[in-house]
Scaffold this active site. Structure first.
Site: not given
Ligand code: ATR
Length: 284
Positions: A28, A77, A114, A139, A141, A229, A251
């Protein structure tokens, strides 16, 4: 407004950063650094490694010290969703916040970029139209929850959520049944025929694993997209190649697009993501 440095009178850069644990491998700062240069924004973007137990007292402290916005990543998060004083609808539905914005009145807005990052990567970088697509998500989650709403906004034909623990997929779909045609199942019961898009939102790849799936789910037209990624193949991309998927992708584009959407929340400009994706090419 940027502050003024009392020593030399130059405008001090506005402060941003990302909070996570661990965080030292985050891309980032690099991505936001390129965005800032490209858009001539005077800002710094730093890494904040914060243990879970310290998150809820550290973040207000960062804002009090002059930080104006934060990205939030694993494992914070959900905690970020709790400390935001106001949340966007997509963050509320995702029950997770990856972007915090300190507003002029001291309130803190929580958003989740996201899902927009994934959808923008698919639509802008990969030039896909999601409308009427049959989509399979592996998935159920936090990663899956974060992208469900924005995906369903695209009027898919159907979204099937398959999970190792089928009850979790069922519970997730129950929360989104009003948003579109959703169905849940276990990995052994995924209905065919081949999907248009298969998204891996499990963390299985991180443990070097790939769930066992039936053949016939992947066709020549299928895009297999791993939200993870990193460098080189993942167990999911290796599986997808072996199934002769039409296209296989990791990703990185989602990472860059979610960053761009956060940058826009903070600075009011959506940066050009293509130069960043090109710069990241050698690391993909
Ligand atoms: P995240 O925020 O990364 O989504 P999470 O909320 O813990 O993390 O969810 C991890 C997801 O990956 C879940 O869907 C999990 O399946 P379960 O709900 O059955 O636990 C899935 N997952 C993790 N390891 C897996 C594995 N080895 N095989 C298949 N699925 C796996």
């Amino acid at each position: 407004m940027a502050g003024v440095d009392p020593v030399d009178g130059a405008a001090a850069p506005d402060q941003y950063g990302i909070v996570g644990h661990p965080i030292k491998h985050s891309w980032s700062p690099f991505i936001h650094g390129v965005f800032a240069k490209q858009t001539l924004q005077n800002l710094v973007y730093r890494l904040f490694d914060v243990e879970p137990a310290d998150f809820e007292k550290t973040v207000p402290g960062l804002f009090a010290s002059g930080v104006r916005g934060l990205n939030v990543t694993v494992p914070h998060k959900q905690a970020a969703a709790r400390i935001a004083t106001e949340k966007t609808e997509r963050a509320t539905r995702a029950r997770a916040v990856n972007t915090l914005v300190l507003r002029a009145d001291g309130s803190v807005l929580g958003d989740n970029t996201d899902g927009a990052g994934l959808v923008n990567d698919l639509e802008i970088n990969l030039r896909l139209s999601l409308r009427n697509m049959r989509v399979l998500m592996l998935g159920a989650g936090g990663a899956a929850r974060g992208v469900m709403g924005p995906l369903l906004e695209r009027e898919l034909f159907e979204l099937t959520v398959a999970n190792r623990t089928p009850e979790r997929a069922e519970a997730l779909c129950a929360q989104f049944f009003e948003a579109g045609k959703v169905a849940s199942c276990g990995f052994a019961d995924i209905p065919g025929p081949a999907y248009d898009l298969i998204i891996n939102a499990t963390s299985a790849s991180l443990h070097g694993q790939m769930p066992e799936l039936a053949t016939g789910l992947v066709g020549k037209h299928t895009l297999c997209y791993d939200m993870a990624y990193g460098r080189g193949p993942t167990p999911f991309t290796t599986w997808a190649e072996a199934q002769q998927a039409g296209m296989v992708c990791k990703g990185w584009g989602m990472l860059v697009e979610q960053a761009a959407a956060s940058f826009e929340l903070w600075r009011g400009l959506y940066p050009d993501t293509k130069p960043v994706l090109q710069l990241l090419e050698p690391y993909r």
